[in-house]
Design a protein around this motif. Structure first.
Motif, PDB file in Angstrom:
ATOM      1  N   SER A 139       0.837  -1.202   0.000  1.00 28.99           N
ATOM      2  CA  SER A 139       0.000   0.000   0.000  1.00 28.99           C
ATOM      3  C   SER A 139       0.874   1.255   0.000  1.00 28.99           C
ATOM      4  N   ASP A 140       0.324   2.403   0.405  1.00 28.03           N
ATOM      5  CA  ASP A 140       1.038   3.684   0.409  1.00 28.03           C
ATOM      6  C   ASP A 140       1.609   4.037  -0.956  1.00 28.03           C
ATOM      7  N   VAL A 141       0.852   3.750  -2.004  1.00 30.83           N
ATOM      8  CA  VAL A 141       1.228   4.146  -3.354  1.00 30.83           C
ATOM      9  C   VAL A 141      -0.026   4.633  -4.072  1.00 30.83           C
ATOM     10  N   ALA A 142       0.127   5.645  -4.911  1.00 37.17           N
ATOM     11  CA  ALA A 142      -0.987   6.205  -5.674  1.00 37.17           C
ATOM     12  C   ALA A 142      -0.537   6.401  -7.117  1.00 37.17           C
ATOM     13  N   ALA A 143      -1.426   6.939  -7.946  1.00 34.04           N
ATOM     14  CA  ALA A 143      -1.095   7.161  -9.356  1.00 34.04           C
ATOM     15  C   ALA A 143      -1.573   8.539  -9.781  1.00 34.04           C
ATOM     16  N   LEU A 144      -0.879   9.113 -10.765  1.00 33.90           N
ATOM     17  CA  LEU A 144      -1.250  10.387 -11.366  1.00 33.90           C
ATOM     18  C   LEU A 144      -1.764  10.135 -12.785  1.00 33.90           C
ATOM     19  N   ILE A 145      -3.011  10.461 -13.021  1.00 31.60           N
ATOM     20  CA  ILE A 145      -3.632  10.295 -14.335  1.00 31.60           C
ATOM     21  C   ILE A 145      -3.860  11.681 -14.924  1.00 31.60           C
ATOM     22  N   ARG A 146      -3.439  11.879 -16.161  1.00 31.81           N
ATOM     23  CA  ARG A 146      -3.488  13.195 -16.789  1.00 31.81           C
ATOM     24  C   ARG A 146      -4.803  13.405 -17.536  1.00 31.81           C
ATOM     25  N   VAL A 147      -5.397  14.574 -17.349  1.00 32.79           N
ATOM     26  CA  VAL A 147      -6.597  14.958 -18.089  1.00 32.79           C
ATOM     27  C   VAL A 147      -6.152  15.781 -19.298  1.00 32.79           C
ATOM     28  N   VAL A 148      -6.290  15.219 -20.490  1.00 36.22           N
ATOM     29  CA  VAL A 148      -5.902  15.920 -21.718  1.00 36.22           C
ATOM     30  C   VAL A 148      -6.961  16.959 -22.084  1.00 36.22           C
ATOM     31  N   GLU A 177     -11.770  17.282 -22.100  1.00 30.98           N
ATOM     32  CA  GLU A 177     -12.998  16.707 -21.550  1.00 30.98           C
ATOM     33  C   GLU A 177     -13.337  15.331 -22.114  1.00 30.98           C
ATOM     34  N   HIS A 178     -12.572  14.880 -23.102  1.00 27.76           N
ATOM     35  CA  HIS A 178     -12.824  13.575 -23.713  1.00 27.76           C
ATOM     36  C   HIS A 178     -11.751  12.534 -23.400  1.00 27.76           C
ATOM     37  N   THR A 179     -10.560  12.973 -22.924  1.00 22.80           N
ATOM     38  CA  THR A 179      -9.409  12.074 -22.900  1.00 22.80           C
ATOM     39  C   THR A 179      -8.612  12.181 -21.610  1.00 22.80           C
ATOM     40  N   ILE A 180      -8.288  11.015 -21.012  1.00 22.10           N
ATOM     41  CA  ILE A 180      -7.339  10.933 -19.913  1.00 22.10           C
ATOM     42  C   ILE A 180      -6.277   9.879 -20.265  1.00 22.10           C
ATOM     43  N   THR A 181      -5.051  10.058 -19.728  1.00 22.34           N
ATOM     44  CA  THR A 181      -3.941   9.155 -20.067  1.00 22.34           C
ATOM     45  C   THR A 181      -3.147   8.813 -18.813  1.00 22.34           C
ATOM     46  N   PHE A 182      -2.397   7.709 -18.896  1.00 19.13           N
ATOM     47  CA  PHE A 182      -1.561   7.262 -17.782  1.00 19.13           C
ATOM     48  C   PHE A 182      -0.333   6.559 -18.327  1.00 19.13           C
ATOM     49  N   ASP A 183       0.839   6.856 -17.736  1.00 24.90           N
ATOM     50  CA  ASP A 183       2.096   6.218 -18.112  1.00 24.90           C
ATOM     51  C   ASP A 183       2.633   5.461 -16.904  1.00 24.90           C
ATOM     52  N   PRO A 184       2.578   4.126 -16.889  1.00 21.33           N
ATOM     53  CA  PRO A 184       3.045   3.373 -15.713  1.00 21.33           C
ATOM     54  C   PRO A 184       4.528   3.536 -15.424  1.00 21.33           C
ATOM     55  N   ALA A 185       5.298   3.983 -16.396  1.00 22.13           N
ATOM     56  CA  ALA A 185       6.735   4.160 -16.170  1.00 22.13           C
ATOM     57  C   ALA A 185       7.043   5.379 -15.307  1.00 22.13           C
ATOM     58  N   THR A 186       6.144   6.370 -15.308  1.00 30.26           N
ATOM     59  CA  THR A 186       6.444   7.627 -14.618  1.00 30.26           C
ATOM     60  C   THR A 186       5.378   8.078 -13.631  1.00 30.26           C
ATOM     61  N   ASP A 187       4.182   7.505 -13.674  1.00 31.67           N
ATOM     62  CA  ASP A 187       3.052   8.124 -12.982  1.00 31.67           C
ATOM     63  C   ASP A 187       2.545   7.372 -11.760  1.00 31.67           C
ATOM     64  N   PHE A 188       3.284   6.361 -11.265  1.00 29.38           N
ATOM     65  CA  PHE A 188       3.051   5.853  -9.916  1.00 29.38           C
ATOM     66  C   PHE A 188       3.860   6.709  -8.951  1.00 29.38           C
ATOM     67  N   ILE A 189       3.319   6.958  -7.763  1.00 20.39           N
ATOM     68  CA  ILE A 189       4.030   7.757  -6.764  1.00 20.39           C
ATOM     69  C   ILE A 189       3.924   7.105  -5.391  1.00 20.39           C
ATOM     70  N   ASP A 190       4.977   7.235  -4.594  1.00 23.01           N
ATOM     71  CA  ASP A 190       4.882   6.898  -3.178  1.00 23.01           C
ATOM     72  C   ASP A 190       4.059   7.978  -2.493  1.00 23.01           C
ATOM     73  N   MET A 191       3.027   7.558  -1.763  1.00 25.80           N
ATOM     74  CA  MET A 191       2.158   8.515  -1.078  1.00 25.80           C
ATOM     75  C   MET A 191       1.616   7.878   0.191  1.00 25.80           C
ATOM     76  N   PRO A 192       1.884   8.458   1.362  1.00 24.72           N
ATOM     77  CA  PRO A 192       1.290   7.919   2.584  1.00 24.72           C
ATOM     78  C   PRO A 192      -0.233   7.859   2.445  1.00 24.72           C
TER      79      PRO A 192
END
Length: 369
Positions: free
Chosen positions: A206-215, A217-232
């Protein structure tokens, strides 16, 4: 009400246009959200309404009309249609439901964001089979929210394999098991781009989150190589807001302590407690950029990981303070909650002088009522 008959879930809070506090949750009544209002800064509360069933709810207003409340949620307990209703008297009475999108949707009382003349809110999907997904719901600020044609829903990003974590740079990246993501919180990042910070249901650490980008109103994207983060506390639902005075993002979370991971007892947790259910520590955290998070101070801290839970906290700024509502599991005169997950209280909290941690930590021992 008998203990254990109904659980408190999905707490939410906002400050209305007249300065009063408006809070709600499911659980106090047999169906639907129950709403409460305080005109004395949370000292006393009036029960306002218990409208027909809707789950995973939170209200918002439009910039042109801060008086009218709009409540968006899901039409069923686990998955259902995205629905909306409105109140023109600060939550005392409500319109009939309007269906916006049909399907197997899920949600949470996370914030609405006003950005580039639109109102944005993170949603989720909950298919009967497969992993939960993330999407974004939005509408133009000057459009009528009760007309379904005015709303837009992005593509849905579904969860991926465990191999997503390999090489991501988060702690224990090769030992993690990706179950699903859910209950995203949308916020503008430091560059002014909309980002969904989303909870990761990850059963090993646990203690991990992700950042998903909103391009858009129609599109969101995610890159598993860069967009996981350590987060309490990244494995449990959270609310994030940006504070212009401190130039930081703030959140209240349930992080995993190593001493709690090791706890066992003879019930559900005779082998170990899944970090997903470590919810007895409520901690204030901050970040300058949504990627690097700092633990500022414990708000509430209990070493009873099995029956104490201060979770699903929703909150807003109130000057130098934070006001919050919690889905709280705690012993009482009628007995114990079933477990920390199954909350028996909706509790209100004020965190004074949050920027300089000018508050005392509430510390609770295992046998304390």
């Amino acid at each position: 009400m008998e203990l254990r008959k109904r659980n408190i879930s999905n707490p939410s809070i906002m400050i209305l246009d007249d300065g009063s506090y408006f809070a709600g949750s499911s659980g106090p009544n047999p169906k639907g959200n129950t709403y409460f209002r305080s005109t004395d800064k949370g000292r006393t509360w009036e029960r306002l309404s218990n409208p027909d069933y809707m789950n995973f709810c939170k209200c918002f207003t439009r910039p042109s009309d801060r008086h009218t409340l709009y409540e968006v949620g899901i039409s069923a307990a686990k998955r259902g249609n995205i629905v909306i209703r409105k109140s023109e008297d600060r939550g005392r009475s409500w319109s009939a439901l309007t269906t916006l999108f049909k399907g197997d949707y899920h949600g949470a009382p996370t914030p609405y964001v006003e950005y580039e003349k639109r109102i944005w809110h993170a949603m989720g999907t909950s298919p009967e089979t497969g992993k939960m997904g993330i999407a974004v719901l939005s509408i133009a600020q000057d459009a009528d929210p009760m007309r379904k044609e005015n709303w837009t829903l992005t593509n849905v990003l579904e969860g991926g394999p465990n191999s997503w974590f390999a090489g991501s740079g988060v702690t224990h990246d090769t030992q993690r098991s990706f179950n699903q993501w859910q209950e995203g919180c949308i916020v503008p990042d430091p560059e002014g781009r909309l980002t969904i910070v989303t909870r990761i249901d990850e059963s090993s650490w646990s203690d991990v989150a992700a950042l998903i980008r909103v391009v858009d109103e129609h599109t969101i994207t995610f890159d598993p190589a860069t967009d996981f983060i350590d987060m309490p506390g990244g494995g449990k639902k959270f609310t994030i807001h940006y504070d212009g005075q401190s130039r930081k993002y703030w959140t209240l979370v349930n992080p995993c302590y190593d001493e709690d991971r090791r706890q066992v007892h003879s019930g559900w947790y005779r082998n170990r407690i899944n970090p997903l259910f470590l919810r007895s520590r409520l901690v204030l955290c901050s970040s300058p950029d949504l990627r690097k998070w700092t633990v500022e101070k414990e708000v509430i801290s209990s070493n009873n990981s099995f029956f104490h839970g201060f979770q699903y906290v929703d909150w807003v700024f109130d000057g130098d303070d934070i006001i919050a509502v919690s889905r709280t599991a705690f012993p009482e005169t009628r007995g114990l909650p079933n477990r920390q997950h199954d909350a028996n209280f909706l509790t209100f909290h004020r965190i004074p002088n949050f920027r300089n941690a000018g508050f005392e930590t509430i510390r609770i021992c295992c046998d304390q009522l």
